[in-house]
Design an enzyme around this catalytic site. Structure first.
Site, PDB file in Angstrom:
ATOM      1  N   ASP A  35      47.811 -39.921  98.618  1.00 27.29           N
ATOM      2  CA  ASP A  35      46.731 -40.896  98.478  1.00 27.29           C
ATOM      3  C   ASP A  35      46.010 -40.741  97.128  1.00 27.29           C
ATOM      4  O   ASP A  35      46.139 -39.697  96.451  1.00 27.29           O
ATOM      5  CB  ASP A  35      45.731 -40.679  99.631  1.00 27.29           C
ATOM      6  CG  ASP A  35      45.133 -41.975 100.145  1.00 27.29           C
ATOM      7  OD1 ASP A  35      45.103 -42.947  99.386  1.00 27.29           O
ATOM      8  OD2 ASP A  35      44.675 -41.999 101.309  1.00 27.29           O
ATOM      9  N   ASP A  76      45.652 -51.330 103.268  1.00 30.08           N
ATOM     10  CA  ASP A  76      44.950 -50.762 104.420  1.00 30.08           C
ATOM     11  C   ASP A  76      44.695 -51.827 105.477  1.00 30.08           C
ATOM     12  O   ASP A  76      44.133 -51.524 106.528  1.00 30.08           O
ATOM     13  CB  ASP A  76      43.602 -50.155 103.986  1.00 30.08           C
ATOM     14  CG  ASP A  76      43.749 -48.696 103.591  1.00 30.08           C
ATOM     15  OD1 ASP A  76      44.854 -48.143 103.758  1.00 30.08           O
ATOM     16  OD2 ASP A  76      42.762 -48.109 103.109  1.00 30.08           O
TER      17      ASP A  76
HETATM   18  C1  DGJ Z   1      43.053 -44.375 102.485  1.00 33.57           C
HETATM   19  C2  DGJ Z   1      44.388 -44.769 103.021  1.00 33.57           C
HETATM   20  O1  DGJ Z   1      44.763 -45.997 102.520  1.00 33.57           O
HETATM   21  C3  DGJ Z   1      44.371 -44.738 104.529  1.00 33.57           C
HETATM   22  O2  DGJ Z   1      45.583 -45.178 105.045  1.00 33.57           O
HETATM   23  C4  DGJ Z   1      44.060 -43.334 104.970  1.00 33.57           C
HETATM   24  O3  DGJ Z   1      45.115 -42.476 104.620  1.00 33.57           O
HETATM   25  C5  DGJ Z   1      42.754 -42.872 104.359  1.00 33.57           C
HETATM   26  N1  DGJ Z   1      42.725 -43.037 102.934  1.00 33.57           N
HETATM   27  C6  DGJ Z   1      42.489 -41.439 104.690  1.00 33.57           C
HETATM   28  O4  DGJ Z   1      41.352 -40.975 104.090  1.00 33.57           O
END
Ligand code: DGJ
Length: 719
Positions: free
Chosen positions: A466, A523
């Protein structure tokens, strides 16, 4: 690729040509990719070459030096006596009337105005490198091209060498002309949970200038451009495609010059090389020409990314169905709950369990612990082994989340090494975090050690990587530092796949994809939003790398509720996974999800290698695509109803890229789900139909009436 060097001296000067040139000394080169496109480069004397032709294939015996002279524009009142070249790197010193391709200063800050002269070239089966020198300024410029007859992508990059350290402000990858028969260009914007939004901008005098100064690819700035010619649609017409493969933020210039010519420049965001150096290189610019609409560009990018860029730890391994626990538990990790969820996920068909954020440090929310990459003993008193063993006992593999480049001020590591953070102490935080300074070897070593400690003691085959904030300033060293860390981890843990995530689709580009195997596209698990995002991302991204998960009944980012069938089919369009809490599913929902997952597993052997062809839907409420094998023998059509239609009856849906004379069997595989309000009996509702490719492409399929937020799924097979 054929590269033909033609050093011919043309017979005579055209009437009215500048008298100072008494002999036409023309150099030409030709790039062909086996029948779809020809690119011709030509240069007068020792000057930098220009692309004098790029488009449909030219006959093998085309006289290239004639093309060079025939390409020349006339001169009239109010113009210079000769039009300055729109070369692979337009030179300011040659009175070029637009943006130059190179801007730099000497070590002491003096602006340099280079003028390059032919030095040499290297040719190979599929590559061409042209080198030019500026002896007065001690500079060498190289243009490096390669063609790919299978994917039809031409790769192009520029390299600058200097005899002493110089400051670089701007270096464009090789500069291409844009077609005059185009009315508009398509580039991409976006936001968190709203990636890949297309912008259509009409051409006009002056420039469209996109510059991403966030230090990462970003939701807002996917580095791609499509230039359709008048009349081009998804399925027909001519188009040019561009993608800049770099994760640190790009700059794009699409400029119409005062004389009407148009140029396209791509490079790193300006001034992101912060130190003087003797060598600079652009990232690779991927370009292609299509005569089969935007789909021709899309398929080239999809194939090139999947078959040439991504390196798969085991390319024979089918993409496993994912389960990701983020939206089920967030930071609230409890072993028995996770084990229960894993049981249910496996029962639904999941094959990989990904443990998301919350397993390390004191990470009970997103305010702390990033960079404290040790297992939280409060949540996992016996470490991760009990969970991993449990997941393995269910036949699933195990993946884990990291956000390696980030640090919370509230973390042990920040307390010990505040100087490891990038940017000033008083900077604005993003999600309560700072970025680490990835150009520092000790920072990279530290993160490597922490990650390696986890990866080496557990059987982990996947990292969700991430990157949840923008950088305080763009800096190419930061991007190179990230690449170096990933490369080192991949070298030492070659079986581990990596998913590129940055608050969803904030780091998607061919640079990061050289090091990763999947993108977390967004997301948004809202199936309706996802349908649109996937559709537009397919202009560049193939099925195999595009993650798509079945989210909760009520979407956590939009608050909307969709039926499980719609959620499941939207996820089944790409690399499928689940992200809801499976304990919320009732029996019907679980049964539908099991069924769609089984369908996906049955078809993934061919679908993961299929091309995504976007259809020209006559109904703007329908977003439709055809996923087809390369030989065209098999396909599936997904027709997503994204809204209520304006007209009462469904409009025919035309397919594409079929053999007109062949016959196909078409099965509406989920026809049993037609609602009671679909009262008629179009043939597809009754069972398979057998029709010609010509009918499918020129008449189109009549689908049953359906509610909004539903998906028809049609299987096609050549007989
Ligand atoms: C942002 C990501 O896009 C989510 O899928 C998740 O992994 C969160 N971060 C976790 O903090």
């Amino acid at each position: 690729m054929d590269v033909v060097l033609d050093n011919s001296v043309a017979d005579a000067l055209p009437l009215g040509a500048k008298a100072a040139v008494d002999q036409r000394d023309v150099r030409t080169w030709r790039l062909d990719d086996d029948g779809r496109q020809t690119m011709v480069l030509a240069a007068m004397g020792g000057r930098l070459p220009q692309v004098v032709y790029w488009g449909a294939p030219l006959p093998a015996d085309e006289d290239l030096s004639t093309l060079q002279s025939a390409h020349e524009l006339d001169v009239t009142g109010g113009m210079l006596d000769e039009n300055p070249d729109l070369s692979l790197c337009p030179e300011a010193i040659r009175t070029f009337p637009g943006q130059p391709g190179l801007i730099l200063r000497d070590g002491d800050g003096t602006p340099l105005l280079p003028k390059f002269c032919y030095n040499g070239e290297e040719r190979s089966e599929e590559g061409l490198t042209l080198t030019y020198n500026d002896d007065a300024n001690g500079l060498t410029l190289a243009f490096i091209f390669a063609t790919d007859p299978s994917t039809r992508i031409i790769t192009a990059k520029t390299r600058l060498d200097a005899t002493r350290p110089v400051h670089l402000h701007w270096l464009a990858a090789p500069v291409f002309p844009a077609p005059q028969q185009s009315d508009e260009m398509i580039d991409f914007a976006g936001r968190w949970t709203g990636e890949f939004q297309t912008n259509r901008t009409p051409w006009s005098a002056g420039m469209r200038y996109r510059e991403n100064r966030t230090g990462r690819t970003g939701h807002e700035h996917f580095p791609g451009l499509l230039v359709p010619l008048r009349g081009c649609t998804n399925t027909q017409g001519e188009a040019y495609g561009f993608h800049y493969g770099w994760s640190g933020g790009h700059k794009m210039i699409a400029e119409e010059l005062p004389d009407g010519r148009r140029q396209i420049q791509f490079g790193h965001a300006a001034r992101m090389e912060t130190k003087p150096a003797t060598t600079f290189q652009s990232a690779t610019l991927y370009v292609t020409y299509s005569h089969t609409g935007l789909n021709g560009c899309a398929v080239s990018f999809q194939r090139h990314l999947r078959d040439r860029i991504v390196t798969w730890p085991d390319k024979d391994r089918l993409r496993p169905v994912h389960y990701n626990c983020w939206e089920a538990v967030y930071f609230d990790h409890k072993l028995p709950v996770l084990q229960d969820i894993a049981n249910r996920a496996a029962d639904l068909g999941a094959e990989r369990f990904v443990l998301d954020d919350g397993w390390f440090g004191q990470r009970d929310d997103d305010t702390r612990s990033l960079s404290d990459w040790t297992v939280d003993p409060r949540k996992y008193p016996d470490g991760l082994t009990p969970l991993i063993d449990h997941v393995h006992s269910l036949g699933m593999t195990f993946g884990i989340w990291f956000e390696p480049e980030m640090i919370n001020p509230d973390s042990d590591i920040h307390r010990a090494h505040p100087d490891w953070a990038l940017g000033g102490e008083d900077q604005t935080l993003g999600r309560q975090q700072k970025a680490l300074n990835m150009s520092l070897p000790e920072v990279r070593d530290f993160i490597y050690d922490r990650m390696a400690a986890i990866l080496s003691v557990h059987q982990i085959d996947y990292i969700k990587w991430d990157h949840n904030r923008v950088l305080p300033m763009p800096d190419a060293d930061q991007t190179r530092g990230s690449y170096a860390l990933i490369d080192r981890l991949r070298a030492d843990f070659p079986h581990v796949e990596i998913e590129s995530c940055a608050s969803g689709g904030g780091r998607i580009d061919f640079g990061i994809m050289q090091r990763t195997q999947r993108v977390w596209l967004s997301d948004s698990n809202d199936a309706l939003e996802r349908l649109r995002i996937q559709h537009d991302a397919a202009l560049f991204l193939p099925i195999a790398v595009t993650g798509s998960h079945v989210g909760p009944r009520r979407c956590h980012t939009s608050g909307r509720i969709f039926d499980i069938s719609f959620r499941a089919w939207v996820a089944a369009q790409r690399h499928m996974g689940f992200e809801m809490d499976p304990r919320e599913l009732d029996e019907r929902e679980a049964a539908v999800l099991r069924e769609v997952t089984a369908w996906w597993k049955h078809n993934r052997t061919w679908m993961l290698d299929a091309d995504i062809l976007r259809l020209d839907s006559a109904d703007k409420a329908v977003l439709a695509e055809q996923q087809m094998t390369r030989d065209g023998d098999k396909f599936v059509v997904f027709a997503g109803k994204a809204a209520t239609s304006d007209q009462i009856a469904p409009r025919p849906l035309r397919l594409t890229a079929l053999d007109e004379t062949a016959r196909y069997r078409i099965t509406l595989m989920n026809r049993k789900t037609a609602p009671a309000l679909s009262r008629g009996m179009p043939a597809l509702k009754d069972g398979p139909i057998e029709v010609s490719g010509a009918w499918l492409m020129h008449h189109g399929l009549i689908l049953p009436w359906n509610f909004p937020d539903t998906m028809w799924v049609l299987e096609g097979e050549r007989l």
